[in-house]
Write a protein that holds these residues in place. Structure first.
Motif, PDB file in Angstrom:
ATOM      1  N   LEU A  98      -2.659  -1.418  -5.557  1.00 36.17           N
ATOM      2  CA  LEU A  98      -1.400  -1.177  -6.281  1.00 36.17           C
ATOM      3  C   LEU A  98      -1.724  -0.337  -7.516  1.00 36.17           C
ATOM      4  N   ARG A 105       8.275  -3.496  -8.569  1.00 34.90           N
ATOM      5  CA  ARG A 105       9.362  -2.704  -7.983  1.00 34.90           C
ATOM      6  C   ARG A 105       8.960  -1.242  -7.854  1.00 34.90           C
ATOM      7  N   ASP A 106       8.364  -0.690  -8.931  1.00 39.95           N
ATOM      8  CA  ASP A 106       7.959   0.718  -8.886  1.00 39.95           C
ATOM      9  C   ASP A 106       6.842   0.948  -7.875  1.00 39.95           C
ATOM     10  N   ASN A 107       5.944  -0.038  -7.739  1.00 38.71           N
ATOM     11  CA  ASN A 107       4.900   0.086  -6.733  1.00 38.71           C
ATOM     12  C   ASN A 107       5.490   0.129  -5.336  1.00 38.71           C
ATOM     13  N   VAL A 108       6.463  -0.741  -5.094  1.00 37.61           N
ATOM     14  CA  VAL A 108       7.074  -0.784  -3.763  1.00 37.61           C
ATOM     15  C   VAL A 108       7.808   0.519  -3.475  1.00 37.61           C
ATOM     16  N   SER A 109       8.432   1.090  -4.494  1.00 34.52           N
ATOM     17  CA  SER A 109       9.232   2.294  -4.222  1.00 34.52           C
ATOM     18  C   SER A 109       8.403   3.577  -4.229  1.00 34.52           C
ATOM     19  N   LEU A 110       7.097   3.469  -4.470  1.00 29.70           N
ATOM     20  CA  LEU A 110       6.259   4.672  -4.544  1.00 29.70           C
ATOM     21  C   LEU A 110       6.393   5.601  -3.330  1.00 29.70           C
ATOM     22  N   ALA A 126      13.583  -1.327  -2.907  1.00 29.98           N
ATOM     23  CA  ALA A 126      12.417  -2.069  -3.372  1.00 29.98           C
ATOM     24  C   ALA A 126      12.785  -3.525  -3.623  1.00 29.98           C
ATOM     25  N   ALA A 155       2.097  -5.229  -1.725  1.00 33.30           N
ATOM     26  CA  ALA A 155       1.521  -4.122  -0.966  1.00 33.30           C
ATOM     27  C   ALA A 155       2.166  -4.019   0.418  1.00 33.30           C
ATOM     28  N   ARG A 158       5.484  -2.467   0.031  1.00 33.88           N
ATOM     29  CA  ARG A 158       5.330  -1.017  -0.126  1.00 33.88           C
ATOM     30  C   ARG A 158       5.103  -0.358   1.230  1.00 33.88           C
ATOM     31  N   VAL A 161       8.468  -0.002   3.071  1.00 31.51           N
ATOM     32  CA  VAL A 161       9.654   0.513   2.396  1.00 31.51           C
ATOM     33  C   VAL A 161      10.288   1.702   3.115  1.00 31.51           C
TER      34      VAL A 161
ATOM     35  N   VAL B 321       0.218   6.922   0.483  1.00 34.02           N
ATOM     36  CA  VAL B 321       1.601   6.541   0.794  1.00 34.02           C
ATOM     37  C   VAL B 321       2.482   7.764   1.023  1.00 34.02           C
TER      38      VAL B 321
END
Ligand SMILES: Nc1ncnc2c1ncn2[C@@H]1O[C@H](COP(=O)(O)OP(=O)(O)OP(=O)(O)O)[C@@H](O)[C@H]1O
Ligand SMILES: [Mg+2]
Lengths: 238, 407
Positions: A98, A105-110, A126, A155, A158, A161, B321
């Motif tokens: 990560l 939230r920002d990690n998931v939306s990367l 996210a 993770a 993410r 997503v 990603v």
């Protein structure tokens, strides 16, 4: 081979080091159909991670062919590979990977940042996934404010997503205790069963491998077993 | 990748390392501040020189008593003035000369009421105003008939007016120059500083004959200190210079191999040289300041390189990603450009503030032009892109697995 999520033909990989050329993958032929749940096991250094990285388009083979959904990956350019990683493949690492300064939230939306989603869309997607992972109230937390199991669930969120059809997980439970490992495996099983996402996972633990429907065993860069996973009772006993 | 989220990413990265970001910006601030300040000072100097040159009058010669040695040093000045008002009169007949004004000058104490003021008094003719391109702001100039009959009339410069008259209109009043009464017939326009920094408005003009006979009688006796002559055009300057020399040598009965007892100076050429010097000085200031801008740019490159190395894993994760090479390139470029533009903004404000301080504290003229600000902005953006590009490309070209494995 169309219809197969993964198909490799005579995949070779060798590293050139100061000590000389060391072959790591020695002609891997593997086909994974849509909706399969495959566990890869094998001794340390047998080339499992090397293979996974090639499947995830993070690394390239020295020779041989790799088809994703029937598409030969070796002929794709850098941007097409980026698109594949972004939309089609979700990668889950042993060490979570990560970004330490971004919130959950920002990690998931990367990945959404690179697929052109709008900011509100990114937030709702996210949040949805964090809730699905049981982390709804952690969305503003930084990675170092969460436990290993929670970080691994971030993770996974993410990886999910962009609604990929393939999840690659290299020892996703390697850093977790048994109970937390089972939680993670329950999540992956559910994704495989109800969302019919294809999953390939590397593990050293037979009880983790027993969640899969198929087991592939690597030894010294070659597949030595391809068949049924260990029986479930290994897990119950643990 | 959308611009908005890119900004957010860049912002995250920069706020994560506030001190370093600030120090990098500081380099740009100092660079841009120095350029803006130096340009302001340089252009201020240029403005002043141009102002004095245009106040001097165009196509001007100054003819002085006394010869020149080869080294350019004037010999035997003052001892025996050799120029006369008649020499000046004779020059007016030259076809290359448009106007001529003789000058007999000296300093004098001026009194009006309870006020007194020491200034330079020039005896000259009405054509002086033509030669120097000088107007009368109120009243009238004295006339040729004033010159013929050596009347005691005076034209006052603005500085003299300010020091002698409080709120009164000086025209029609009587002042005392060296204790004799003079009628003020007019007031001169403001001229400002001369090239050598003198206040040109601190002056009084009287008819040349009045100066010779009544004011500085013992000193001049029919001679004048110098003569100012204006050529008909810029093209006629060379011919006019030859004509003036020929005419004066002939009038002074100088044989072929005797040195001239006068010197003809091309004031316009001198002024041009001064203007050129100022322009060069102004450019040098800008160039020296630009070096600090360059150093600031290298600072950005340095920090971006460190940043790329430090964030190799982050780059690896982003690539894993789905970030394309272009996304990574733009992310780092954007960071570099934001640093340089914010640095430039603050630097421009510092530069303008510094120029204002210099102007207030040191009484030096400064000129801040819009283009010097716009220029430094463009340069800052260019520096950000130029020095950010190499590190950004380095980041973008990382192989995903190498970046992810980086410890
Ligand atoms: N970048 C590299 N350069 C040289 N050799 C490498 C490199 N990466 C991996 N190897 C070698 O390749 C072999 C396989 O490594 P790999 O990481 O695939 O093993 P693994 O099966 O995942 O092992 P583990 O179970 O310990 O994770 C090892 O012998 C390793 O030393
Ligand atoms: Mg491994």
């Amino acid at each position: 081979m169309p219809g197969h999520v993964i198909h490799t033909e005579h995949l070779f990989k060798q590293y050139e080091t100061a000590a000389g050329i060391s072959p790591v993958l020695k002609g891997i032929n593997l086909t994974v159909a849509r909706g399969e749940f495959v566990a890869i096991m094998g001794p340390s250094g047998s080339g499992k991670s090397t293979f996974m990285n090639i499947l995830g388009c993070l690394d390239t083979a020295t020779s041989g062919h790799y088809y994703v959904n029937g598409q030969d990956v070796t002929v794709l350019d850098r941007n097409q590979l980026a698109h594949l990683r972004n939309k089609f493949i979700g990668f889950v690492f042993q060490g979570y990977n990560l970004l330490p300064r971004l919130s959950a939230r920002d990690n998931v939306s990367l990945p959404l940042v690179y697929s052109g989603a709008s900011v509100p869309e990114m937030r709702t997607r996210a949040q949805e996934l964090l809730e699905k992972m049981g982390l709804g109230q952690f969305s503003d937390f930084l990675p170092n404010q969460m436990s290993g199991g929670q970080q691994q669930r971030v993770a996974i969120a993410r990886a999910l997503v962009n609604q990929p059809s393939l999840i690659l997980a290299d020892e996703p439970t390697g850093n977790l205790d048994t109970a937390t490992s089972y939680e993670i495996m329950d999540i992956l099983t559910k994704l495989n069963e109800s969302d019919s996402i294809t999953i390939v996972l590397v593990t050293h633990e037979p009880d983790i491998a027993s969640y899969a429907k198929r087991l592939v065993r690597f030894v010294d860069g070659q597949i030595v077993y391809d068949g049924a996973p260990p029986p479930r009772k290994a897990r119950e006993a643990a | 990748m959308m611009f908005f989220s890119m900004q957010r990413q860049a912002w995250h990265a920069m706020s994560a390392n506030r001190l370093r970001t600030f120090l990098t910006m500081l380099g740009m601030m100092i660079g841009v501040g120095a350029v803006v300040l130096m340009l302001a000072i340089g252009q201020g100097a240029q403005y002043m020189v141009e102002q004095s040159i245009s106040s001097m009058g165009s196509n001007l010669f100054m003819i002085l008593s006394g010869g020149t040695t080869s080294g350019g040093v004037r010999t035997s000045t003052g001892a025996a003035p050799t120029l006369t008002a008649e020499d000046a009169q004779a020059m007016t007949d030259l076809p290359s000369i448009a106007a001529v004004a003789p000058m007999a000058s000296g300093s004098a104490q001026i009194i009006y009421g309870a006020n007194n003021w020491a200034t330079q008094v020039y005896g000259t003719t009405p054509s002086f105003l033509i030669v120097r391109d000088w107007n009368v702001s109120s009243g009238y100039p004295f006339t040729d008939s004033d010159v013929r009959s050596a009347t005691r009339v005076a034209l006052l410069g603005q500085t003299v007016v300010a020091n002698l008259f409080n709120d009164e209109d000086p025209v029609g009043k009587t002042i005392r120059i060296r204790n004799s009464p003079y009628l003020v017939v007019g007031v001169l326009d403001i001229k400002g500083q001369s090239l050598d920094g003198r206040d040109q408005d601190d002056t009084i003009l009287v008819p040349v004959t009045t100066a010779q006979r009544k004011l500085f009688g013992s000193q001049f006796r029919g001679s004048v200190r110098m003569i100012m002559a204006q050529a008909t055009s810029a093209q006629a300057m060379n011919k006019a210079e030859r004509d003036l020399n020929d005419l004066l040598r002939q009038r002074h009965h100088l044989s072929e191999n005797t040195e001239s007892d006068f010197t003809v100076r091309n004031l316009t050429a001198l002024a041009e040289a001064t203007a050129q010097t100022t322009r060069i000085m102004s450019m040098m200031l800008g160039a020296i300041a630009s070096i600090s801008l360059l150093v600031g740019g290298i600072g950005i490159m340095n920090i971006m390189l460190v940043s790329v190395t430090e964030r190799t894993r982050e780059i690896g994760i982003r690539i894993a990603v789905g970030a394309r090479a272009l996304d990574i390139l733009l992310q780092f470029l954007l960071e570099a450009v934001i640093i340089s533009i914010v640095g430039c903004l603050v630097g421009a404000i510092l530069g303008v503030g510094g120029a204002w301080l210099v102007n207030k504290l040191m009484d030096t003229p400064v000129v801040i032009t819009a283009w010097s600000i716009v220029m430094s902005f463009l340069v800052a953006a260019a520096i950000g892109i130029f020095f950010g590009f190499y590190p950004a490309r380095k980041a973008a070209n990382l192989k995903p697995i190498d970046a992810l494995r980086y410890q």
